[in-house]
Design a protein around this motif. Structure first.
Motif, short mmCIF file in Angstrom:
data_model
loop_
_atom_site.label_atom_id
_atom_site.label_comp_id
_atom_site.label_asym_id
_atom_site.label_seq_id
_atom_site.Cartn_x
_atom_site.Cartn_y
_atom_site.Cartn_z
N CYS A 22 -7.34 4.30 4.11
CA CYS A 22 -7.76 3.09 3.42
C CYS A 22 -7.93 1.94 4.41
CB CYS A 22 -6.72 2.69 2.38
SG CYS A 22 -6.30 4.01 1.21
N HIS A 23 -9.05 1.21 4.28
CA HIS A 23 -9.39 0.14 5.21
C HIS A 23 -9.60 -1.17 4.47
CE1 HIS A 23 -10.31 2.89 8.66
NE2 HIS A 23 -10.51 3.72 7.66
N GLY A 24 -8.80 -2.18 4.81
CA GLY A 24 -8.97 -3.51 4.24
C GLY A 24 -8.21 -3.71 2.95
N TRP A 25 -7.90 -4.98 2.63
CA TRP A 25 -7.03 -5.26 1.48
C TRP A 25 -7.67 -4.83 0.15
CZ3 TRP A 25 -8.96 -8.01 -2.45
CH2 TRP A 25 -9.92 -8.99 -2.19
N MET A 26 -9.00 -4.73 0.10
CA MET A 26 -9.65 -4.28 -1.13
C MET A 26 -9.17 -2.88 -1.53
SD MET A 26 -11.90 -4.84 -3.60
CE MET A 26 -13.12 -6.11 -3.22
N THR A 27 -8.64 -2.13 -0.58
CA THR A 27 -8.17 -0.76 -0.83
C THR A 27 -6.65 -0.66 -0.94
OG1 THR A 27 -7.87 -0.08 1.50
CG2 THR A 27 -10.11 -0.02 0.63
N ALA A 28 -5.97 -1.78 -0.89
CA ALA A 28 -4.50 -1.78 -0.76
C ALA A 28 -3.77 -1.16 -1.96
CB ALA A 28 -3.99 -3.20 -0.53
N LEU A 29 -4.43 -1.07 -3.10
CA LEU A 29 -3.78 -0.48 -4.27
C LEU A 29 -3.85 1.05 -4.29
CD1 LEU A 29 -5.05 -2.97 -7.00
CD2 LEU A 29 -2.77 -2.88 -5.98
#
Length: 275
Positions: free
Chosen positions: A145-152
């Motif tokens: 996962c890359h970047g906060w958009m994927t943090a979930l």
């Protein structure tokens, strides 16, 4: 050494579909490099309204589209599109929805004000990826996962999709970048997260509070199997959280070395968590 053979990439941006940034460049060349090293890959990003579908030759995949995802008691249709980067022999899947991704911008308006529904856009994107991978019947060993958009993604994979045949053995790697957001998520964000498999105790640390970049990063750290410092400089508090987590960690690697370093890290995570 045991090898991880299938890698799923979930990323907030990829060039040439969006301008060149650290995340978009790594998300373009890392999957290609990993594929050239003999692994299978799948790659997903949001279909922001700024992406020109005709120029980039996107087309809808009807057999994958058509599902509704419920977020905050509202149905949102899931639309899946795909395009190819011919030079890399690589397909990119796009998660689309008129409510969240039709506007002609990515995360903020022309004045730089971040969109108030970025929290729901993140939920929709991550859940959309999970449901699409299930429809593809493709079983990833590593999910990067890359970047906060994927943090979930780590939370959903380890809780909501923990028993799903596509994800129950998957290991999650999360890359932290210097992509901090300024506008905290609203206090009811934790209520929007609930899905079968997620208990109140799983998200107790963020319950009924406005969520900062640090809070969201810590949630990703908690449910990941391995962590990577994707930028040379990252948020100091998040860096401390990574160090204190005890998780497998890969320090920042420059553009000349990151593909091989990440490839070796995938195997280390796979081996460590399958002991």
């Amino acid at each position: 050494m045991t090898k991880a053979t299938k890698v799923l990439y979930i990323t907030s941006e990829i060039t040439p579909y969006l301008p060149e940034t650290e995340i978009s460049t790594i998300s373009r060349y890392l999957p290609q490099g990993i594929q050239e090293r003999g692994r299978e890959i799948r790659t997903f990003m949001p279909k922001y309204g700024s992406i020109n579908e005709r120029r980039n030759q996107l087309h809808e995949v009807i057999r994958l589209s058509g599902m509704n995802l419920i977020i905050d008691d509202t149905d949102h249709p899931l639309i899946i599109k795909v395009a190819s980067i011919q030079a890399a022999r690589m397909q990119v899947y796009f998660i689309d929805n008129d409510d969240y991704f039709q506007r002609k911008a990515t995360l903020a308006n022309a004045e730089g004000v971040e969109f108030a529904d970025n929290d729901e856009r993140s939920i929709f994107f991550v859940r959309g990826v999970m449901e699409t991978v299930k429809k593809l019947r493709w079983v990833p060993d590593i999910i990067h996962c890359h970047g906060w958009m994927t943090a979930l993604a780590p939370l959903y994979i380890k809780k909501s999709y923990a028993d799903d045949p596509c994800f129950r053995n998957s290991k999650v790697v999360y890359s932290v970048y210097d992509d901090d957001f300024a506008q905290n998520f609203p206090a009811n964000f934790s209520d929007k997260l609930y899905l079968d498999g997620i208990e109140e105790s799983d998200i107790e640390s963020i319950k009924n509070k406005t969520l900062s970049f640090n809070d969201l990063s810590n949630l990703a750290i908690k449910y990941s199997d391995g962590l990577i410092q994707g930028s040379e400089n990252i948020n100091a508090e998040v860096s401390e959280s990574i160090k204190s987590s005890g998780k497998l960690f890969l320090d920042y690697k420059n553009m000349d070395e990151y593909v091989d370093a990440y490839s070796n890290f995938y195997d280390a995570v796979w081996e460590e968590t399958n002991k």
